[in-house]
Design a protein around this motif. Structure first.
Motif, PDB file in Angstrom:
ATOM      1  N   TYR A 165      43.664  39.736 -11.607  1.00  0.00           N
ATOM      2  CA  TYR A 165      42.867  40.031 -10.416  1.00  0.00           C
ATOM      3  C   TYR A 165      41.523  40.645 -10.801  1.00  0.00           C
ATOM      4  N   GLU A 202      45.311  30.713 -13.391  1.00  0.00           N
ATOM      5  CA  GLU A 202      44.713  30.644 -12.054  1.00  0.00           C
ATOM      6  C   GLU A 202      45.789  30.533 -10.981  1.00  0.00           C
ATOM      7  N   GLY A 203      46.881  29.866 -11.298  1.00  0.00           N
ATOM      8  CA  GLY A 203      48.005  29.807 -10.362  1.00  0.00           C
ATOM      9  C   GLY A 203      48.594  31.184 -10.127  1.00  0.00           C
ATOM     10  N   ARG A 248      47.013  34.032 -10.488  1.00  0.00           N
ATOM     11  CA  ARG A 248      45.989  34.787  -9.767  1.00  0.00           C
ATOM     12  C   ARG A 248      45.967  34.411  -8.287  1.00  0.00           C
ATOM     13  N   SER A 249      46.177  33.137  -7.994  1.00  0.00           N
ATOM     14  CA  SER A 249      46.130  32.690  -6.600  1.00  0.00           C
ATOM     15  C   SER A 249      47.254  33.312  -5.771  1.00  0.00           C
ATOM     16  N   LEU A 251      46.022  36.771  -4.824  1.00  0.00           N
ATOM     17  CA  LEU A 251      45.006  36.631  -3.781  1.00  0.00           C
ATOM     18  C   LEU A 251      45.633  36.283  -2.432  1.00  0.00           C
ATOM     19  N   PHE A 252      46.671  35.449  -2.439  1.00  0.00           N
ATOM     20  CA  PHE A 252      47.369  35.096  -1.217  1.00  0.00           C
ATOM     21  C   PHE A 252      48.022  36.325  -0.585  1.00  0.00           C
TER      22      PHE A 252
END
Length: 84
Positions: free
Chosen positions: A44, A63-64, A66-67, A70-71
């Motif tokens: 993050y 990135e998966g 991290r997503s 973020l979600f």
């Protein structure tokens, strides 16, 4: 917050219910500690790209991860705004 049976809710009501659950998670002390740990573990506050080598598979994986963080944050924010 009581967890309801969501089988009989229409999609809009189910979404509102989920936003409220995420807001509760992001506002209580345990949820905040878990979220801070996830932020540290899953990029993050840092880049997901290592500067020495660019591996597209490793980048996609990072990135998966991290997503998801973020979600969680986004759903909690939406839930907080809906409470106002």
């Amino acid at each position: 917050m009581e967890i309801e049976n969501s089988e009989n809710l229409d999609p809009q009501e189910e979404l509102k219910r989920m936003h409220a659950l995420y807001a509760t998670f992001s506002q209580n002390a345990i949820g905040q500690q878990v979220l801070e740990d996830l932020k540290k573990r899953f990029h993050y506050h840092s880049t997901t790209v290592r500067t020495d080598v660019l591996d597209v598979n490793e980048l996609a994986y990072a990135e998966g991860q991290r997503s998801v963080v973020l979600f969680l944050i986004q759903m909690g924010e939406i839930g907080k705004q809906a409470d106002k």
